[in-house]
Design a protein around this motif. Structure first.
Motif, PDB file in Angstrom:
ATOM      1  N   ASN A   1       0.806  -1.217   0.000  1.00 39.75           N
ATOM      2  CA  ASN A   1       0.000   0.000   0.000  1.00 39.75           C
ATOM      3  C   ASN A   1       0.842   1.272   0.000  1.00 39.75           C
ATOM      4  N   ASP A   2       2.169   1.098   0.008  1.00 40.41           N
ATOM      5  CA  ASP A   2       3.076   2.238  -0.062  1.00 40.41           C
ATOM      6  C   ASP A   2       2.787   3.020  -1.348  1.00 40.41           C
ATOM      7  N   PRO A   3       2.593   4.345  -1.252  1.00 34.59           N
ATOM      8  CA  PRO A   3       2.293   5.138  -2.459  1.00 34.59           C
ATOM      9  C   PRO A   3       3.328   4.972  -3.565  1.00 34.59           C
ATOM     10  N   ASP A   4       4.612   4.821  -3.193  1.00 34.15           N
ATOM     11  CA  ASP A   4       5.649   4.653  -4.210  1.00 34.15           C
ATOM     12  C   ASP A   4       5.454   3.358  -4.985  1.00 34.15           C
ATOM     13  N   VAL A   5       5.087   2.294  -4.254  1.00 36.87           N
ATOM     14  CA  VAL A   5       4.844   0.996  -4.895  1.00 36.87           C
ATOM     15  C   VAL A   5       3.636   1.092  -5.817  1.00 36.87           C
ATOM     16  N   GLN A   6       2.570   1.705  -5.313  1.00 41.17           N
ATOM     17  CA  GLN A   6       1.365   1.847  -6.109  1.00 41.17           C
ATOM     18  C   GLN A   6       1.640   2.669  -7.372  1.00 41.17           C
ATOM     19  N   THR A   7       2.470   3.693  -7.236  1.00 34.53           N
ATOM     20  CA  THR A   7       2.793   4.538  -8.386  1.00 34.53           C
ATOM     21  C   THR A   7       3.578   3.757  -9.425  1.00 34.53           C
ATOM     22  N   GLN A   8       4.534   2.944  -8.967  1.00 32.43           N
ATOM     23  CA  GLN A   8       5.304   2.120  -9.892  1.00 32.43           C
ATOM     24  C   GLN A   8       4.382   1.246 -10.732  1.00 32.43           C
ATOM     25  N   MET A   9       3.426   0.605 -10.070  1.00 30.21           N
ATOM     26  CA  MET A   9       2.519  -0.278 -10.784  1.00 30.21           C
ATOM     27  C   MET A   9       1.553   0.516 -11.656  1.00 30.21           C
ATOM     28  N   LYS A  10       1.032   1.623 -11.122  1.00 35.14           N
ATOM     29  CA  LYS A  10       0.061   2.426 -11.860  1.00 35.14           C
ATOM     30  C   LYS A  10       0.665   3.024 -13.118  1.00 35.14           C
ATOM     31  N   ASP A  11       1.950   3.384 -13.054  1.00 38.17           N
ATOM     32  CA  ASP A  11       2.598   4.030 -14.188  1.00 38.17           C
ATOM     33  C   ASP A  11       3.015   3.047 -15.278  1.00 38.17           C
ATOM     34  N   SER A  12       2.854   1.762 -15.031  1.00 42.30           N
ATOM     35  CA  SER A  12       3.254   0.777 -16.025  1.00 42.30           C
ATOM     36  C   SER A  12       2.033   0.258 -16.779  1.00 42.30           C
ATOM     37  N   VAL A  13       2.280  -0.324 -17.945  1.00 46.65           N
ATOM     38  CA  VAL A  13       1.191  -0.905 -18.729  1.00 46.65           C
ATOM     39  C   VAL A  13       1.411  -2.394 -18.950  1.00 46.65           C
ATOM     40  N   TYR A  14       2.602  -2.879 -18.615  1.00 49.19           N
ATOM     41  CA  TYR A  14       2.915  -4.308 -18.642  1.00 49.19           C
ATOM     42  C   TYR A  14       3.648  -4.663 -17.352  1.00 49.19           C
ATOM     43  N   SER A  15       3.503  -5.903 -16.915  1.00 50.00           N
ATOM     44  CA  SER A  15       4.354  -6.414 -15.845  1.00 50.00           C
ATOM     45  C   SER A  15       4.877  -7.776 -16.279  1.00 50.00           C
ATOM     46  N   ILE A  16       6.142  -8.026 -15.964  1.00 53.94           N
ATOM     47  CA  ILE A  16       6.778  -9.305 -16.296  1.00 53.94           C
ATOM     48  C   ILE A  16       7.094 -10.024 -14.995  1.00 53.94           C
ATOM     49  N   HIS A  17       6.620 -11.249 -14.862  1.00 46.30           N
ATOM     50  CA  HIS A  17       6.782 -12.037 -13.645  1.00 46.30           C
ATOM     51  C   HIS A  17       7.602 -13.282 -13.965  1.00 46.30           C
ATOM     52  N   ILE A  18       8.775 -13.362 -13.365  1.00 49.06           N
ATOM     53  CA  ILE A  18       9.685 -14.488 -13.610  1.00 49.06           C
ATOM     54  C   ILE A  18       9.266 -15.667 -12.733  1.00 49.06           C
ATOM     55  N   VAL A  19       9.092 -16.840 -13.366  1.00 53.52           N
ATOM     56  CA  VAL A  19       8.754 -18.060 -12.629  1.00 53.52           C
ATOM     57  C   VAL A  19       9.901 -19.050 -12.820  1.00 53.52           C
ATOM     58  N   SER A  20      10.855 -19.009 -11.912  1.00 52.25           N
ATOM     59  CA  SER A  20      12.013 -19.908 -11.989  1.00 52.25           C
ATOM     60  C   SER A  20      12.023 -20.895 -10.833  1.00 52.25           C
ATOM     61  N   HIS A  21      10.951 -20.877 -10.032  1.00 53.72           N
ATOM     62  CA  HIS A  21      10.792 -21.786  -8.900  1.00 53.72           C
ATOM     63  C   HIS A  21       9.300 -22.096  -8.779  1.00 53.72           C
ATOM     64  N   PRO A  22       8.933 -23.347  -8.406  1.00 55.72           N
ATOM     65  CA  PRO A  22       7.506 -23.697  -8.359  1.00 55.72           C
ATOM     66  C   PRO A  22       6.661 -22.763  -7.492  1.00 55.72           C
ATOM     67  N   ASN A  23       7.261 -22.202  -6.434  1.00 56.50           N
ATOM     68  CA  ASN A  23       6.502 -21.328  -5.533  1.00 56.50           C
ATOM     69  C   ASN A  23       6.755 -19.839  -5.764  1.00 56.50           C
ATOM     70  N   GLU A  24       7.378 -19.514  -6.900  1.00 50.94           N
ATOM     71  CA  GLU A  24       7.779 -18.129  -7.173  1.00 50.94           C
ATOM     72  C   GLU A  24       6.618 -17.144  -7.028  1.00 50.94           C
TER      73      GLU A  24
ATOM     74  N   VAL B   1       3.619 -18.028  -5.677  1.00 47.30           N
ATOM     75  CA  VAL B   1       2.679 -18.569  -4.693  1.00 47.30           C
ATOM     76  C   VAL B   1       2.821 -17.856  -3.352  1.00 47.30           C
ATOM     77  N   GLU B   2       4.043 -17.405  -3.036  1.00 47.81           N
ATOM     78  CA  GLU B   2       4.301 -16.793  -1.740  1.00 47.81           C
ATOM     79  C   GLU B   2       5.377 -15.723  -1.871  1.00 47.81           C
ATOM     80  N   GLY B   3       5.556 -14.948  -0.798  1.00 43.01           N
ATOM     81  CA  GLY B   3       6.625 -13.952  -0.745  1.00 43.01           C
ATOM     82  C   GLY B   3       6.440 -12.812  -1.720  1.00 43.01           C
ATOM     83  N   PRO B   4       7.550 -12.133  -2.076  1.00 44.25           N
ATOM     84  CA  PRO B   4       7.486 -10.968  -2.968  1.00 44.25           C
ATOM     85  C   PRO B   4       6.865 -11.268  -4.328  1.00 44.25           C
ATOM     86  N   GLY B   5       7.110 -12.486  -4.828  1.00 44.06           N
ATOM     87  CA  GLY B   5       6.542 -12.858  -6.123  1.00 44.06           C
ATOM     88  C   GLY B   5       5.023 -12.824  -6.102  1.00 44.06           C
ATOM     89  N   ARG B   6       4.435 -13.358  -5.013  1.00 47.83           N
ATOM     90  CA  ARG B   6       2.984 -13.356  -4.886  1.00 47.83           C
ATOM     91  C   ARG B   6       2.464 -11.921  -4.711  1.00 47.83           C
TER      92      ARG B   6
END
Length: 306
Positions: A191-214, A216-221
């Motif tokens: 909910n940090d405004p800086d985080v929200q701004t980063q996401m709001k200002d983008s039009v694509y997001s790339i999510h790397i899945v190099s582990h089965p739980n990438e 599912v939990e933690g920062p990846g989730r």
């Protein structure tokens, strides 16, 4: 169109008229031929005025390759996108009529874009629904930021560094139009405004899945959930799932693999293929923006844009 003016007006009168017409023009066509280039008045007055308006962003200037002529001394002309494309002079060509038709179609398209841009600009500050849609379309057209999510695995971090290296090369040597913004880590509040701004200002997001739980939990989730929220708010937000090793899907929950398959998927680490995927999505996104332009400025009693 830049060209000679004939008639009975005195020189001073038609000079004034020409400058007034150029000053009013949204589109200026340069009908190129050797006669055009040999006219001092055209090159010193009309052409100079046209290029000055182009540099100031006031007019679109389009060279029309009519008759074969020498253009190497005119970089201001050759730097522009002319018609027909590839500097194919139409006069005397085997398919002259076809080339003339294509020129007319391209000019009609450009004129339509300029008309819609003017209407967007006039509506962007309005408080009504049309103003809201105009602001969304402008953002959709102009935003080319990519939210590149952080990875917690060594393999994911390695691939992310490699991608950033290739991105730097694309931007530096090929004028790649996209901008990559950083992901977030586990210490940051979603909910940090800086985080929200980063996401709001983008039009694509790339999510790397190099582990089965990438994812599912933690920062990846955390990053994936934020992207899904963004996709619900913005109709064309695209979540790209990147599997450096496609076989990792066999170790993941099948239902979650199915969910991720609803987004564009990229397999392996041929980065040119990833760039091609982004280019393809960008073309689709721009078509979506153009369709939105037509929709919000469509006359209620007509099927034609007004």
């Amino acid at each position: 169109m830049c060209g000679r003016t004939t008639g009975s007006r005195r020189a001073g009168e038609w000079h004034k008229v020409i400058l007034e017409r150029l000053d009013q023009a949204d589109i200026i066509l340069l009908l190129l031929s050797q006669d055009f280039l040999m006219s001092e008045y055209i090159t010193d007055v009309e052409l100079k005025t046209a290029l000055d308006r182009y540099m100031a962003g006031k007019s679109r200037v389009i060279p029309i390759f009519a008759r074969n002529c020498e253009l190497r001394r005119y970089p201001g002309i050759t730097a522009l996108q002319g018609l027909p494309k590839n500097m194919a002079f139409f006069h005397g060509a085997d398919e002259e009529d076809k080339l003339l038709t294509s020129i007319q179609q391209e000019i009609d398209t450009i004129a339509g874009e300029l008309s819609l841009n003017r209407k967007l600009a006039s509506s962007v500050d309005d408080a009504d629904e049309k103003g809201k849609m105009a602001r969304e379309i402008i953002q959709l057209r102009e935003n080319r930021k990519i939210f590149l999510c952080l990875s917690v695995s060594d393999e994911g971090k390695k691939r992310r560094r490699e991608l950033m290296y290739h991105v730097e090369g694309k931007v530096r040597h090929e004028k790649w139009p996209f901008e990559v913004v950083p992901g977030i880590n586990s210490q940051q509040d979603p909910n940090d405004p800086d985080v929200q701004t980063q996401m709001k200002d983008s039009v694509y997001s790339i999510h790397i899945v190099s582990h089965p739980n990438e994812l599912v939990e933690g920062p990846g989730r955390l990053q994936y959930d934020l992207a899904c929220q963004r996709a619900k708010q913005q109709s064309f937000y695209r979540i790209i799932i990147w599997y450096p090793d496609a076989s990792i899907r066999t170790s993941m929950e099948p239902s979650f693999v199915g969910e991720l398959a609803t987004h564009p998927n990229f397999m392996g680490y041929d980065y040119e293929d990833l760039f091609a995927l982004l280019d393809s999505l960008e073309e689709e996104r721009q078509r979506s923006a153009d369709g939105g332009d037509q929709q919000i400025f469509r006359h209620p009693e007509s099927d034609h844009a007004v």
